[in-house]
Motif scaffolding. Structure first.
Motif, PDB file in Angstrom:
ATOM      1  N   ALA A   1       0.200   4.522   7.008  1.00 53.91           N
ATOM      2  CA  ALA A   1      -0.649   4.204   8.021  1.00 53.91           C
ATOM      3  C   ALA A   1      -1.161   2.790   8.020  1.00 53.91           C
ATOM      4  O   ALA A   1      -1.431   1.914   9.179  1.00 53.91           O
ATOM      5  CB  ALA A   1      -2.003   5.132   8.303  1.00 53.91           C
ATOM      6  N   ARG A   2      -1.609   2.503   6.750  1.00 54.65           N
ATOM      7  CA  ARG A   2      -1.877   0.925   6.425  1.00 54.65           C
ATOM      8  C   ARG A   2      -1.142  -0.038   6.873  1.00 54.65           C
ATOM      9  O   ARG A   2      -1.335  -0.902   7.398  1.00 54.65           O
ATOM     10  CB  ARG A   2      -2.699   0.889   5.049  1.00 54.65           C
ATOM     11  N   ARG A   3       0.135   0.333   6.151  1.00 59.66           N
ATOM     12  CA  ARG A   3       1.268  -0.530   5.960  1.00 59.66           C
ATOM     13  C   ARG A   3       1.497  -0.924   7.779  1.00 59.66           C
ATOM     14  O   ARG A   3       1.708  -2.065   8.295  1.00 59.66           O
ATOM     15  CB  ARG A   3       2.465  -0.088   5.458  1.00 59.66           C
TER      16      ARG A   3
ATOM     17  N   ASP B   1       9.306   5.116   5.709  1.00 55.94           N
ATOM     18  CA  ASP B   1       8.436   5.936   6.837  1.00 55.94           C
ATOM     19  C   ASP B   1       8.945   5.161   8.387  1.00 55.94           C
ATOM     20  O   ASP B   1       9.187   4.103   8.451  1.00 55.94           O
ATOM     21  CB  ASP B   1       7.025   5.390   6.717  1.00 55.94           C
TER      22      ASP B   1
ATOM     23  N   SER C   1       0.935  -1.215  -0.016  1.00 60.44           N
ATOM     24  CA  SER C   1       0.003   0.012   0.024  1.00 60.44           C
ATOM     25  C   SER C   1       0.911   1.331  -0.004  1.00 60.44           C
ATOM     26  O   SER C   1       1.952   1.280   0.553  1.00 60.44           O
ATOM     27  CB  SER C   1      -0.950   0.169   1.164  1.00 60.44           C
ATOM     28  N   GLU C   2       0.342   2.591  -0.700  1.00 61.75           N
ATOM     29  CA  GLU C   2       1.079   3.625  -0.467  1.00 61.75           C
ATOM     30  C   GLU C   2       0.801   4.225   0.828  1.00 61.75           C
ATOM     31  O   GLU C   2       1.598   5.311   1.000  1.00 61.75           O
ATOM     32  CB  GLU C   2       0.453   4.398  -1.561  1.00 61.75           C
ATOM     33  N   SER C   3      -0.080   4.086   1.408  1.00 57.88           N
ATOM     34  CA  SER C   3      -0.387   4.755   2.785  1.00 57.88           C
ATOM     35  C   SER C   3       0.426   3.983   3.879  1.00 57.88           C
ATOM     36  O   SER C   3       0.248   2.739   4.287  1.00 57.88           O
ATOM     37  CB  SER C   3      -1.846   4.241   3.263  1.00 57.88           C
TER      38      SER C   3
END
Length: 340
Positions: free
Chosen positions: A129-131, A158, A125-127
């Motif tokens: 927070a989701r990762r 990140d 995922s590009e998110s």
């Protein structure tokens, strides 16, 4: 030659031959008196050409154009086919890697497989927070795709996600160290830094061996992170790098604290104090001498107290005052310890 014989000899079903006929791709030139399709030698040759083009990935319409249009230039179409084929191979290779990672996690039930696949998808995922959420939400004892987690840890930008990945790999009890060790040999310095920090989070003897390797890295940050981790594990090999951090002012407070941990081992304490004394005797740089003086506050034992006593009479008033203040604080703590 009738349609059935053509099908048998050429390996093309009669249904497909009729479809070719309807499209005008391969039309039999004749019919028998009973109305059956009858193929000539030229028809068979054209059928062979169609099948050859199809093996290259051309659609039926593209094959018809290639055979029927005299000015049809194959170079552009072949270039497109090459691009599509490479994309398909890449997709298949990615699927294979994903399957191998699922298999390596040794899932016991289909619920484990679903959990692994969900995690792998979330890592793409590009998110951030989701990762991060996907990594942290893994249940205790769940099958983990360690290879995928290690690969993600080596490439993650990140800091929050990177921290979650290190936590997950540490929980895997060293299973991902082989994959992380690959990062130590990377030509990309950022990858080596991430590998060192991730390995430092794994509290095993194998991780300690890998961190010793990192002490010789050409990047100062890699060496520093390795030294801090090794010093906390009472590995004396880290002393020169830690002392260098104090001298150069790189995370010098943290390095001094770790030197204090190392000095809990009597033999290491003597080595550390002698090295500090040598640095003090061989530099006139006031900030450097002040940092070493402050670091001595972390070193227990008589040897460190003796150096502080000498520094209390130093010609640099700031260093003398600092050494006196440290000695006074240590004496007060010692008296309080006796009373307690």
């Amino acid at each position: 030659m009738l349609i059935g014989e053509v099908s048998q000899r050429c390996g093309v079903s009669t249904r497909m031959l009729r479809h070719y006929d309807a499209l005008g791709l391969v039309k039999p030139t004749g019919r028998t008196s009973n109305g059956y399709r009858e193929y000539s030698a030229d028809d068979i040759r054209r059928l062979f050409h169609v099948e050859c083009l199809r093996t290259l990935g051309l659609s039926l319409n593209e094959a018809k154009r290639a055979l029927d249009e005299p000015d049809f230039a194959p170079s552009e179409l072949v270039g497109e086919l090459i691009g599509h084929t490479r994309a398909r191979i890449a997709a298949e290779a990615e699927l294979l890697r994903k399957l191998e990672r699922v298999d390596a996690a040794a899932p016991a039930q289909w619920a484990d497989v679903m959990g692994i696949v969900t995690l792998l998808r979330a890592l793409e995922s590009e998110s951030g927070a989701r990762r991060q959420q996907a990594v942290l939400s893994q249940n205790e004892g769940a099958s983990l795709p360690v290879e995928a987690l290690a690969a993600a840890a080596l490439s993650e930008h990140d800091p929050n996600v990177a921290g979650a990945l290190r936590w997950s790999l540490a929980r895997a009890a060293g299973e991902g160290l082989t994959d992380l060790a690959i990062g130590l040999d990377s030509a990309v310095v950022e990858v080596r830094r991430r590998a060192t920090v991730a390995i430092a989070a794994v509290p095993t003897a194998e991780a300690t061996v890998l961190l010793r390797r990192a002490l010789d890295d050409g990047d100062v940050m890699v060496r520093s992170r390795a030294a801090l981790a090794l010093g906390s594990r009472h590995v004396a090999d880290a002393i020169p790098v830690l002392l260098g951090m104090v001298v150069e002012g790189r995370s010098d407070v943290e390095a001094a604290e770790v030197l204090g941990v190392l000095a809990e081992v009597a033999a290491a304490a003597d080595v550390i104090v002698l090295a500090m004394q040598d640095k003090l005797d061989n530099t006139d740089d006031a900030p450097t001498r002040l940092r070493i003086t402050q670091a001595l506050a972390e070193i227990p034992g008589v040897a460190a107290r003796g150096v502080l006593a000498e520094l209390a009479d130093d010609g640099d008033r700031t260093i003398a005052a600092t050494a006196s203040a440290i000695a006074h604080t240590l004496d007060r703590r010692k008296r309080q310890g006796f009373r307690n």
